[in-house]
Design an enzyme around this catalytic site. Structure first.
Site, mmCIF file in Angstrom:
data_model
loop_
_atom_site.group_PDB
_atom_site.id
_atom_site.type_symbol
_atom_site.label_atom_id
_atom_site.label_comp_id
_atom_site.label_asym_id
_atom_site.label_seq_id
_atom_site.Cartn_x
_atom_site.Cartn_y
_atom_site.Cartn_z
ATOM 1 N N ASN A 1 79.398 -35.341 35.908
ATOM 2 C CA ASN A 1 79.782 -36.555 35.593
ATOM 3 C C ASN A 1 79.530 -36.489 33.878
ATOM 4 O O ASN A 1 78.385 -36.747 33.490
ATOM 5 C CB ASN A 1 79.123 -37.613 36.098
ATOM 6 C CG ASN A 1 79.381 -38.757 35.574
ATOM 7 O OD1 ASN A 1 80.313 -39.111 34.870
ATOM 8 N ND2 ASN A 1 78.513 -39.994 35.875
ATOM 9 N N LYS B 1 80.596 -38.490 31.563
ATOM 10 C CA LYS B 1 80.284 -39.972 31.252
ATOM 11 C C LYS B 1 81.045 -39.944 29.896
ATOM 12 O O LYS B 1 82.191 -39.482 29.795
ATOM 13 C CB LYS B 1 78.982 -40.023 30.819
ATOM 14 C CG LYS B 1 78.183 -39.889 32.174
ATOM 15 C CD LYS B 1 76.785 -40.593 32.152
ATOM 16 C CE LYS B 1 75.927 -40.270 33.530
ATOM 17 N NZ LYS B 1 74.764 -40.943 33.509
ATOM 18 N N HIS C 1 79.304 -46.263 39.989
ATOM 19 C CA HIS C 1 78.312 -45.807 39.073
ATOM 20 C C HIS C 1 77.445 -46.888 38.771
ATOM 21 O O HIS C 1 77.860 -48.011 38.422
ATOM 22 C CB HIS C 1 78.795 -45.060 38.348
ATOM 23 C CG HIS C 1 77.601 -44.108 37.505
ATOM 24 N ND1 HIS C 1 77.011 -44.536 36.779
ATOM 25 C CD2 HIS C 1 77.432 -42.735 37.807
ATOM 26 C CE1 HIS C 1 76.040 -43.477 36.297
ATOM 27 N NE2 HIS C 1 76.207 -42.428 36.844
ATOM 28 N N GLU D 1 75.906 -47.256 36.161
ATOM 29 C CA GLU D 1 76.240 -47.823 34.972
ATOM 30 C C GLU D 1 77.607 -48.727 34.815
ATOM 31 O O GLU D 1 77.680 -49.635 34.060
ATOM 32 C CB GLU D 1 76.528 -46.689 34.033
ATOM 33 C CG GLU D 1 75.442 -45.716 33.378
ATOM 34 C CD GLU D 1 75.640 -44.389 33.115
ATOM 35 O OE1 GLU D 1 76.677 -43.931 32.956
ATOM 36 O OE2 GLU D 1 74.511 -43.743 33.290
ATOM 37 N N GLU E 1 71.898 -42.465 43.894
ATOM 38 C CA GLU E 1 71.526 -41.895 42.424
ATOM 39 C C GLU E 1 70.329 -43.143 42.287
ATOM 40 O O GLU E 1 70.810 -44.354 41.904
ATOM 41 C CB GLU E 1 72.607 -42.104 41.404
ATOM 42 C CG GLU E 1 73.449 -41.163 41.634
ATOM 43 C CD GLU E 1 74.369 -40.815 40.492
ATOM 44 O OE1 GLU E 1 74.156 -39.828 39.990
ATOM 45 O OE2 GLU E 1 75.100 -41.613 40.003
ATOM 46 N N GLY F 1 69.436 -40.327 33.720
ATOM 47 C CA GLY F 1 69.433 -39.943 32.316
ATOM 48 C C GLY F 1 67.817 -40.122 31.940
ATOM 49 O O GLY F 1 67.763 -40.339 30.389
ATOM 50 N N SER G 1 69.127 -37.149 36.999
ATOM 51 C CA SER G 1 68.419 -36.047 36.259
ATOM 52 C C SER G 1 67.974 -34.769 37.207
ATOM 53 O O SER G 1 67.028 -34.053 37.221
ATOM 54 C CB SER G 1 66.411 -36.659 35.897
ATOM 55 O OG SER G 1 66.820 -37.578 34.985
HETATM 56 P P1 PGA Z 1 71.901 -37.545 34.811
HETATM 57 O O1 PGA Z 1 73.156 -38.592 35.472
HETATM 58 O O2 PGA Z 1 71.809 -36.262 35.798
HETATM 59 O O3 PGA Z 1 72.109 -37.460 33.294
HETATM 60 O O4 PGA Z 1 70.646 -38.401 35.166
HETATM 61 C C1 PGA Z 1 73.593 -38.541 36.693
HETATM 62 C C2 PGA Z 1 74.512 -39.443 36.816
HETATM 63 O O5 PGA Z 1 74.489 -40.770 36.311
HETATM 64 O O6 PGA Z 1 75.655 -39.308 37.490
#
Ligand code: PGA
Length: 253
Positions: free
Chosen positions: A10, A12, A96, A98, A168, A174, A214
């Site tokens: 992803n 982003k 997601h 976010e 997640e 992140g 992560s």
């Molecule tokens: P990350 O993001 O691996 O940077 O934690 C995962 C995601 O949000 O899909």
């Protein structure tokens, strides 16, 4: 039936077209002989077409990071399922955290988007997960159960087979904090049990459930070898070809 592992990047809100193309070329060059896992990249909307021209007819597949549920019309700033199909998307990330927390997407909106994606034969990668506060209150299981039920509301058994779930934990996205493999596996099991109660054992056993939050080249192997974890949705570590490739090359025993 053994479930196939799926590794999805992803990206982003990162990468212009030039950057996206060089990243995907490097991934493709080194992953074109991978046969034991499905590989997906999710660039931002403006890069989908260019990335598709590089990976078309290869083993690296294309996902969008979101879409709107209406087929067309006066929805400024939104992207439809037909538009995604037109540029080669086989998958779309929906719900997601976010999008939920920053852009206010609700369970019911996400459910509409999942339905639209399925109608358009695009596989939804449907994201769920608890916040830190929810985890600390001990309500992780009920949160993911409720999110799963809301996401699949009104979706037939046949359609459900085309959905991929990404668990997640919001506190792990992140942040460099990862759920322990055992904790993540337990939540995946809760999700599978929920699917069993909505549909049946077969749907639950065959559902691809990714872990995200992560995941990186150091922890991927342990996570991916857990019995209920079928792959990863990777943010930060998917932006560097070598790190993403290391995750793709994790040995599954
Ligand atoms: P990350 O993001 O691996 O940077 O934690 C995962 C995601 O949000 O899909």
């Amino acid at each position: 039936m053994a479930r196939r592992k799926l590794i999805a990047g992803n990206w982003k809100m990162n990468n212009t077209n030039g950057e996206a193309v060089s990243l995907v070329k490097e991934i493709l060059e080194n992953a074109k002989n991978v046969v034991d896992k499905d590989i997906v990249v999710a660039p931002t909307f403006t890069c989908l077409s260019e990335v598709n021209s590089v990976i078309k007819n290869t083993n690296v597949k294309l996902a969008a990071q979101n879409m709107y549920h209406e087929p067309s019309g006066a929805f400024t700033g939104q992207i439809s399922s037909d538009m995604l199909k037109d540029v080669g998307c086989e998958y779309v990330i929906l719900g997601h955290s976010e999008c939920r927390s920053i852009f206010g997407e609700t369970d019911s909106l996400i459910n509409k988007k999942i339905k639209r994606a399925l109608e358009a034969s695009i596989k939804p990668i449907f994201c769920i997960g608890e916040t830190l506060d929810e985890r600390e209150k001990g309500i992780t299981n009920s949160i993911v159960e409720n999110q799963t039920k809301a996401g699949f509301d009104g979706i037939s058994l046949d359609d459900a087979k085309n959905v991929i779930i990404a668990y997640e934990p919001v506190w792990a996205i992140g942040t460099g904090k990862t759920a322990t493999p055992a904790d993540a596996d337990n939540v995946h099991k809760v999700i599978r049990d929920t699917l069993k109660s909505i549909y049946n054992d077969t749907v639950a056993e065959n559902m691809i459930i990714l872990y995200g939050g992560s995941m990186n080249e150091n922890n991927a192997s342990e996570l991916l070898n857990m019995p209920n974890i079928d792959g990863g949705l990777i943010g930060g570590a998917a932006l560097k070809a070598d790190k993403f490739l290391a995750i793709i090359n994790s040995k599954i025993v």
